[in-house]
Design an enzyme around this catalytic site. Structure first.
Site, PDB file in Angstrom:
ATOM      1  N   ASN A 110       3.852  16.122  19.011  1.00 26.54           N
ATOM      2  CA  ASN A 110       4.886  16.038  20.054  1.00 26.54           C
ATOM      3  C   ASN A 110       4.924  14.651  20.694  1.00 26.54           C
ATOM      4  O   ASN A 110       5.988  14.075  20.910  1.00 26.54           O
ATOM      5  CB  ASN A 110       4.647  17.098  21.136  1.00 26.54           C
ATOM      6  CG  ASN A 110       4.709  18.506  20.567  1.00 26.54           C
ATOM      7  OD1 ASN A 110       5.088  18.679  19.405  1.00 26.54           O
ATOM      8  ND2 ASN A 110       4.326  19.491  21.351  1.00 26.54           N
ATOM      9  N   THR A 155      50.437  -4.273  30.420  1.00 21.23           N
ATOM     10  CA  THR A 155      49.957  -3.048  31.066  1.00 21.23           C
ATOM     11  C   THR A 155      50.942  -1.980  30.612  1.00 21.23           C
ATOM     12  O   THR A 155      52.133  -2.269  30.415  1.00 21.23           O
ATOM     13  CB  THR A 155      49.957  -3.150  32.613  1.00 21.23           C
ATOM     14  OG1 THR A 155      51.290  -3.336  33.068  1.00 21.23           O
ATOM     15  CG2 THR A 155      49.096  -4.318  33.091  1.00 21.23           C
ATOM     16  N   HIS A 156      50.442  -0.772  30.396  1.00 21.62           N
ATOM     17  CA  HIS A 156      51.271   0.308  29.831  1.00 21.62           C
ATOM     18  C   HIS A 156      51.875  -0.097  28.484  1.00 21.62           C
ATOM     19  O   HIS A 156      52.930   0.413  28.094  1.00 21.62           O
ATOM     20  CB  HIS A 156      52.396   0.714  30.787  1.00 21.62           C
ATOM     21  CG  HIS A 156      51.938   0.937  32.195  1.00 21.62           C
ATOM     22  ND1 HIS A 156      51.522   2.149  32.673  1.00 21.62           N
ATOM     23  CD2 HIS A 156      51.778   0.059  33.225  1.00 21.62           C
ATOM     24  CE1 HIS A 156      51.151   2.029  33.943  1.00 21.62           C
ATOM     25  NE2 HIS A 156      51.286   0.763  34.296  1.00 21.62           N
ATOM     26  N   SER A 277      48.083  -1.178  -0.593  1.00 23.29           N
ATOM     27  CA  SER A 277      48.505   0.202  -0.830  1.00 23.29           C
ATOM     28  C   SER A 277      48.592   0.427  -2.333  1.00 23.29           C
ATOM     29  O   SER A 277      48.990  -0.474  -3.080  1.00 23.29           O
ATOM     30  CB  SER A 277      49.881   0.430  -0.193  1.00 23.29           C
ATOM     31  OG  SER A 277      50.541   1.511  -0.826  1.00 23.29           O
ATOM     32  N   GLU A 290      40.823   0.204  11.361  1.00 23.70           N
ATOM     33  CA  GLU A 290      41.091   1.632  11.571  1.00 23.70           C
ATOM     34  C   GLU A 290      39.817   2.447  11.415  1.00 23.70           C
ATOM     35  O   GLU A 290      39.579   3.411  12.150  1.00 23.70           O
ATOM     36  CB  GLU A 290      42.148   2.115  10.578  1.00 23.70           C
ATOM     37  CG  GLU A 290      43.526   1.515  10.829  1.00 23.70           C
ATOM     38  CD  GLU A 290      44.442   1.691   9.624  1.00 23.70           C
ATOM     39  OE1 GLU A 290      44.534   2.815   9.105  1.00 23.70           O
ATOM     40  OE2 GLU A 290      45.049   0.703   9.197  1.00 23.70           O
TER      41      GLU A 290
END
Ligand code: ARG
Length: 461
Positions: A110, A155-156, A277, A290
């Protein structure tokens, strides 16, 4: 095969359950730390009178031999053993016989597994920090290369105000600097030596725990044996540091995915950091970015999963704790992979200043127009109202501030004069900022110099 606890049992364990509970296939990664811990333990046992001097030397020599063999030959660390602790003990007994069977005197797996993982993290965290520093170095180089180029800040995800491109790269540096510190904190959490805790209540042998701590590079000894047998706060701290780091890498990735896309065209990924691709010949995809963004979910999962494992545990060691290692190793591998990949991505990034500058011009200068009026004595709220009206009209006419003649300016407010044309442009906008954390060029150059100094002090390449 006899395992470390077979004496109490009359038959063989169910092989399926034994295999299910075995951890050797992943905790073999703690091999080096397990032997390091045992080398110190031998010294402790000699100090406590369990081993004579010659006996201790013999056991130490055998452990050193095991360590050397394992370092040299990865396939050596293998066998039917339940875990790495059983493996090392078996190897020791094979070398020194009964003497080896005395190594575990006064010790429990342990505390041993807690020690091993603490040693492991303290050994490996600096390497992760170095990876973080490498990404910071790449971002700093890109900030330097961007020079005086401007781009919109958002922003946003709507254009907000012009900023230096270098300010954008240094924003990500600021987050990564916190991650670097957070990793140091995780290492600090792991910095407590648990040996002497026994299985849960302590040990009957007069182990010099202070000697063990300093011998193993710890600055302190754990405070309480019950707590020590199940304390994995340092694992949670490490997983949190990794999850947070991965969240930052994911956000950097997301920014680059957006800014390298056709819709923005601010930057371009190098061919080396892109993929194609199988069907669409024109595609140049940001797969590595990604994947980093995707893996952040997995890292958050490790943290959340580990917190869930810990929350219901009664005091003292429970086998649930064995789940810590796979989370730690997987977190380490994926974070290291993401960081190493990002260095190449960032280094290979091409900046298109004409595009970023064009995007930083136009209506996002509205706050500067309002500030011009404030400078002439108009209250800000009123100036906001005036400029809001100008924006509405310009939008309707498909024009922007740069197209206005002086009489047109003055139709909105008599406070506008000839000087307005010189200050309503992106370069003047960034120069108008005043605070040290702003995008004011002097402030950004100072921030970059500070980052480069930090990297130099670290001795980063
Ligand atoms: N493999 C175990 C772990 O990772 C080692 C400790 C085992 N202790 C025990 N009492 N079963 O936690």
């Amino acid at each position: 095969m006899a395992n470390l606890w077979s004496g109490r049992f009359s038959g063989e364990p169910d092989p399926v359950a034994f295999e299910f509970g075995s951890s050797f296939r992943f905790d073999r990664r703690l091999f080096e730390d397990d032997v390091t811990g045992s080398l110190a333990w031998v010294e402790g046992l000699a100090g406590a009178g369990v081993f004579g001097k010659a006996e201790a030397e013999k056991v130490s020599a055998a452990l050193a031999d095991i360590l050397e063999r394992g370092r040299r030959e990865a396939t050596f660390i293998d066998g039917p053993d339940e875990d790495v602790h059983a493996f090392v003990e078996r190897q020791l007994v094979e070398r020194v016989g009964d003497l080896g069977k005395r190594l575990h005197t006064g010790r429990s797996r342990n505390e041993q597994v807690s020690l091993d993982l603490r040693l492991y993290l303290r050994r490996r965290i600096p390497a992760l920090q170095q990876h973080v520093a490498s990404v910071i170095g790449a971002l700093a180089r890109k900030a330097e290369a961007a020079g005086p180029a401007v781009m919109p800040s958002y922003t946003h995800l709507r254009r907000a105000m012009p900023v230096l491109v270098s300010h954008f790269f240094l924003a990500h540096v600021a987050a990564l600097r916190r991650d670097h510190e957070r990793l140091a904190w995780a290492s600090h959490e792991a910095d407590a030596m648990p040996l002497g805790s026994g299985a849960v209540a302590g040990t009957n042998y007069a182990m010099d725990t202070a000697m063990l701590a300093s011998r193993l590079g710890f600055s302190r000894v754990v405070a309480n044996s019950i707590d020590a047998s199940s304390d994995r706060d340092f694992v949670a701290a490490f997983l949190h540091a990794c999850a947070m780091l991965m969240v930052h890498l994911s956000r950097l990735s997301e920014d680059l995915i957006i800014f390298c896309g056709e819709e923005h065209g601010f930057f371009q990924l190098s061919d080396a950091s892109s993929t194609g691709s199988s069907m669409m010949p024109q595609k140049k995809n940001p797969d590595p970015l990604e994947l980093i963004r995707g893996k952040s979910g997995r890292l958050i999962g490790h943290l959340a999963g580990w917190m869930a494992t810990m929350k219901g545990l009664p005091s003292g060691y429970n086998k649930d704790l064995q789940e810590d290692k796979e989370a730690v190793f997987d977190a380490e591998d994926n974070v290291a992979g993401a960081l190493a990949t990002l260095v190449g991505v960032v280094d290979g990034l091409e900046i298109f200043p004409a595009t970023t500058t064009a995007a930083a011009s136009g209506l996002l200068l509205a706050t500067d127009v309002a500030d011009f009026l404030v400078g002439k004595g108009m209250p800000f709220r009123e100036a906001h109202e005036v400029v809001g009206g100008m924006v509405r009209q310009l939008l309707a006419e498909g024009r922007d501030f740069g197209a206005l003649t002086l009489p047109e300016w003055q139709r909105h407010s008599p406070l506008f004069d000839e000087s307005v044309r010189g200050v309503i442009n992106p370069d003047a906008s960034v120069r108008a900022r005043k605070t040290p954390q702003s995008t004011r060029p002097e402030a950004v150059f100072a921030a970059l110099a500070e980052v480069n100094g930090w990297l130099r002090r670290l001795g980063a390449p």
